[in-house]
Design a protein around this motif. Structure first.
Motif, PDB file in Angstrom:
ATOM      1  N   ALA A  41       0.838  -1.201   0.000  1.00 26.98           N
ATOM      2  CA  ALA A  41       0.000   0.000   0.000  1.00 26.98           C
ATOM      3  C   ALA A  41       0.870   1.247   0.000  1.00 26.98           C
ATOM      4  N   ARG A  42       0.465   2.241  -0.761  1.00 25.11           N
ATOM      5  CA  ARG A  42       1.205   3.500  -0.830  1.00 25.11           C
ATOM      6  C   ARG A  42       0.609   4.485   0.173  1.00 25.11           C
ATOM      7  N   LEU A  43       1.451   5.022   1.026  1.00 25.26           N
ATOM      8  CA  LEU A  43       0.986   5.965   2.029  1.00 25.26           C
ATOM      9  C   LEU A  43       0.715   7.330   1.414  1.00 25.26           C
ATOM     10  N   PRO A  44      -0.143   8.134   2.057  1.00 25.26           N
ATOM     11  CA  PRO A  44      -0.339   9.505   1.586  1.00 25.26           C
ATOM     12  C   PRO A  44       0.976  10.260   1.606  1.00 25.26           C
ATOM     13  N   ASN A  45       1.109  11.257   0.734  1.00 26.75           N
ATOM     14  CA  ASN A  45       2.334  12.050   0.782  1.00 26.75           C
ATOM     15  C   ASN A  45       2.343  12.883   2.060  1.00 26.75           C
ATOM     16  N   THR A  46       3.506  13.397   2.413  1.00 21.57           N
ATOM     17  CA  THR A  46       3.664  14.085   3.694  1.00 21.57           C
ATOM     18  C   THR A  46       2.794  15.332   3.789  1.00 21.57           C
ATOM     19  N   ARG A  47       2.600  16.017   2.678  1.00 14.81           N
ATOM     20  CA  ARG A  47       1.773  17.228   2.709  1.00 14.81           C
ATOM     21  C   ARG A  47       0.317  16.880   3.044  1.00 14.81           C
ATOM     22  N   ALA A  48      -0.217  15.809   2.403  1.00 11.42           N
ATOM     23  CA  ALA A  48      -1.611  15.430   2.632  1.00 11.42           C
ATOM     24  C   ALA A  48      -1.832  14.933   4.056  1.00 11.42           C
ATOM     25  N   LEU A  49      -0.924  14.100   4.537  1.00 13.00           N
ATOM     26  CA  LEU A  49      -1.112  13.554   5.879  1.00 13.00           C
ATOM     27  C   LEU A  49      -0.939  14.628   6.948  1.00 13.00           C
ATOM     28  N   SER A  50       0.020  15.530   6.754  1.00 11.34           N
ATOM     29  CA  SER A  50       0.220  16.596   7.747  1.00 11.34           C
ATOM     30  C   SER A  50      -1.005  17.498   7.829  1.00 11.34           C
ATOM     31  N   ALA A  51      -1.629  17.770   6.693  1.00  7.29           N
ATOM     32  CA  ALA A  51      -2.841  18.599   6.700  1.00  7.29           C
ATOM     33  C   ALA A  51      -3.982  17.873   7.405  1.00  7.29           C
ATOM     34  N   GLU A  52      -4.085  16.565   7.212  1.00  2.61           N
ATOM     35  CA  GLU A  52      -5.173  15.793   7.808  1.00  2.61           C
ATOM     36  C   GLU A  52      -5.064  15.743   9.330  1.00  2.61           C
ATOM     37  N   VAL A  53      -3.832  15.536   9.862  1.00  2.00           N
ATOM     38  CA  VAL A  53      -3.677  15.381  11.312  1.00  2.00           C
ATOM     39  C   VAL A  53      -3.357  16.701  11.998  1.00  2.00           C
ATOM     40  N   GLY A  54      -3.201  17.781  11.207  1.00  2.00           N
ATOM     41  CA  GLY A  54      -2.979  19.092  11.795  1.00  2.00           C
ATOM     42  C   GLY A  54      -1.596  19.296  12.376  1.00  2.00           C
ATOM     43  N   ALA A  56       2.826  19.949  11.478  1.00  2.00           N
ATOM     44  CA  ALA A  56       3.772  20.456  10.496  1.00  2.00           C
ATOM     45  C   ALA A  56       4.229  19.315   9.591  1.00  2.00           C
ATOM     46  N   ARG A  57       4.510  19.653   8.347  1.00  2.00           N
ATOM     47  CA  ARG A  57       4.932  18.628   7.396  1.00  2.00           C
ATOM     48  C   ARG A  57       6.234  17.952   7.850  1.00  2.00           C
ATOM     49  N   ALA A  58       7.104  18.729   8.517  1.00  2.00           N
ATOM     50  CA  ALA A  58       8.383  18.169   8.976  1.00  2.00           C
ATOM     51  C   ALA A  58       8.173  17.039   9.978  1.00  2.00           C
ATOM     52  N   VAL A  59       7.086  17.120  10.765  1.00  2.00           N
ATOM     53  CA  VAL A  59       6.782  16.056  11.731  1.00  2.00           C
ATOM     54  C   VAL A  59       6.507  14.747  11.002  1.00  2.00           C
ATOM     55  N   VAL A  60       5.685  14.810   9.980  1.00  2.00           N
ATOM     56  CA  VAL A  60       5.350  13.597   9.219  1.00  2.00           C
ATOM     57  C   VAL A  60       6.590  13.083   8.480  1.00  2.00           C
ATOM     58  N   GLU A  61       7.401  13.991   7.944  1.00  2.00           N
ATOM     59  CA  GLU A  61       8.618  13.569   7.258  1.00  2.00           C
ATOM     60  C   GLU A  61       9.533  12.783   8.199  1.00  2.00           C
ATOM     61  N   LYS A  62       9.678  13.275   9.451  1.00  2.00           N
ATOM     62  CA  LYS A  62      10.526  12.560  10.407  1.00  2.00           C
ATOM     63  C   LYS A  62       9.943  11.195  10.739  1.00  2.00           C
ATOM     64  N   ALA A  63       8.617  11.129  10.867  1.00  2.00           N
ATOM     65  CA  ALA A  63       7.990   9.836  11.149  1.00  2.00           C
ATOM     66  C   ALA A  63       8.234   8.852  10.007  1.00  2.00           C
TER      67      ALA A  63
END
Length: 467
Positions: A41-54, A56-63
């Motif tokens: 399965a392909r995960l959402p890109n970092t921009r989409a997921l960061s917007a969904e969970v509220g 910063a994009r950098a947080v999702v990138e580190k995860a």
């Protein structure tokens, strides 16, 4: 198939002790284990997921970076992050054990310091290095006892750019690690006739170094440490003409002290004035998270110092390869001894290490591990700072929480009863000291087990310290 962001059901709690990237990574791990995220399965890109969970994009990138490093995700350049085929965790449905019973070894969590993070799968550079070795003819003769010239040249380059230590291949000897290097140095110094064989050592300090010195017939003289490492003034108490002092100035083991430049120069002056040698073990200086490493002591006094390095904290504890930088007279003495007793470095391992340095794998491994350790270092600081003074924060693979010796002993026992093993400073202390504490290693443990271990530790500290 690309999953929409909201299908992951990731929630974050800013009051949680865990950092935001750790919470996001934990949510994705749980989704994979539950089968919500299937292999491929392909995960959402970092921009989409960061917007969904509220967040910063950098947080999702580190995860995402963390999960790629641990082997949960496969990062494909220009395409995205895909779920790897990871075996599901086997969950037990038996009744929980009583706290007084130690869980089985397989279920225990070790926070022992000094064990590094290693990638879950072999990198392409690692595979290529051993393919290169495999296509070379077997070495038919004994190698240079100092090590292959190509490897020593690459090590000299590495030390120059990573540690600011200016040296050449002629001053380098390849070893199987820091303790092997220390053994070679003590053997060379033992040849000095008429000199009492005394090794000054940090206390608390590296017990293996003390054990080796004793095994070699040397006397060991303990020198106290403080927040800045070895206390230079206390070197005055060592016997006259002490041949050597063993120090870990870049991250004192185990208390974590960073020896400032003034004290380093004072140590260099002491060596010059007494004719003693400084044995500098630079075991994990690659991992500093706030400032760049200070210059080595060896750079300050190259004619009186021996520098020990190892790949055990960067490429893996099982990769038995290290090096020393020593004055020419000592290099000559050591290579003569190695030739006489047949102590030659392995040719295939040296060839592989040359390939890894040439391909930049050492640098990549350090960068990845540094990101992981930096995040864990911050979690430890945020979680434990309310219980007392922390030492070693911002560097290395472990942190020390200073505690009363008796309290530290009880906290460690409470943790052991609940499946978490961690040492106290007593384990590294040979003669009485004024302070005690617990040593929290975070190098090799997985994030989910690390979080559980910290919860167990916090519970133990609250029982013993909070009324």
């Amino acid at each position: 198939m690309t999953l929409p962001p909201n299908s992951l059901s990731i929630t974050v709690d800013r009051a949680d002790r865990r950092t935001l990237p750790v919470q996001v990574a934990d949510g994705i791990r749980a989704a994979i284990d539950r089968g919500v995220l299937a292999p491929g399965a392909r995960l959402p890109n970092t921009r989409a997921l960061s917007a969904e969970v509220g967040l910063a994009r950098a947080v999702v990138e580190k995860a995402y970076e963390q999960l790629v490093a641990e082997g949960w995700l496969d990062a494909r350049r220009g395409s995205g992050n895909y779920v790897r085929d990871v075996p599901h965790a086997v969950r037990s449905h038996r009744s929980p054990r009583r706290a007084q019973e130690h869980p089985p070894v397989a279920q225990r969590i070790s926070l022992r310091p000094g064990i590094p993070w290693t990638p879950p799968r072999a990198s392409e550079a690692w595979k290529r290095a051993w393919r290169d070795v495999g296509t070379s003819p077997p070495p038919g003769d004994y190698p240079d006892p100092a090590g292959l010239l190509d490897l020593r040249t690459r090590i000299a380059d590495l030390l120059g750019r990573a540690r600011g230590l200016h040296t050449t291949a002629d001053s380098i000897v390849v070893t199987t690690g820091s303790i092997h290097g220390l053994d070679l140095v003590l053997g060379a110094l033992s040849a000095n006739v008429g000199v009492e064989h005394v090794l000054a050592l940090e206390n608390p300090g590296y017990r293996s170094a003390a054990a080796l010195a004793t095994h070699r017939g040397w006397s060991v003289h303990d020198v106290p440490v403080d927040r800045e490492g070895l206390v230079i003034e206390d070197l005055e108490s060592v016997p006259p003409r002490t041949p050597a002092v063993y120090v870990t100035p870049s991250h004192q083991y185990p208390t974590g002290g960073l020896m400032p430049i003034g004290r380093r120069r004072a140590l260099a002056d002491w060596a010059r004035s007494t004719g003693s040698a400084i044995i500098e073990d630079d075991y994990d200086s690659e991992f500093r998270y706030g400032i760049a490493p200070l210059p080595t002591v060896t750079e300050l006094v190259p004619d009186r110092a021996v520098y020990l390095g190892t790949v055990s904290k960067t490429l893996g504890a099982g990769v038995r390869l290290g090096w020393m930088v020593a004055p020419p007279s000592m290099v000559e003495r050591i290579t003569e001894t190695r030739r006489a007793i047949g102590d030659y470095p392995s040719v295939p391992i040296q060839h592989a290490m040359s390939s890894l340095l040439r391909d930049g794998e050492w640098d990549r491994s350090v960068r990845t591990a540094r990101r992981i350790y930096r995040a864990r270092d911050r979690v430890v600081a945020a979680t434990l700072s309310r219980f007392g003074e922390l030492r070693g924060v911002g560097a290395g693979l472990h942190t020390v929480l200073v505690l009363d010796t008796e309290v530290a002993r009880h906290v460690a026992a409470d943790c052991a009863a609940n499946g978490v093993d961690l040492p106290t400073l007593e384990h590294s202390t040979r003669s009485p000291t004024a302070e005690g504490g617990i040593v929290v290693g975070y190098g090799s443990v997985a994030d989910d087990r690390f979080d559980r271990a910290l919860h167990v530790l916090v519970d133990a500290l609250e029982r013993r310290l909070v009324s």
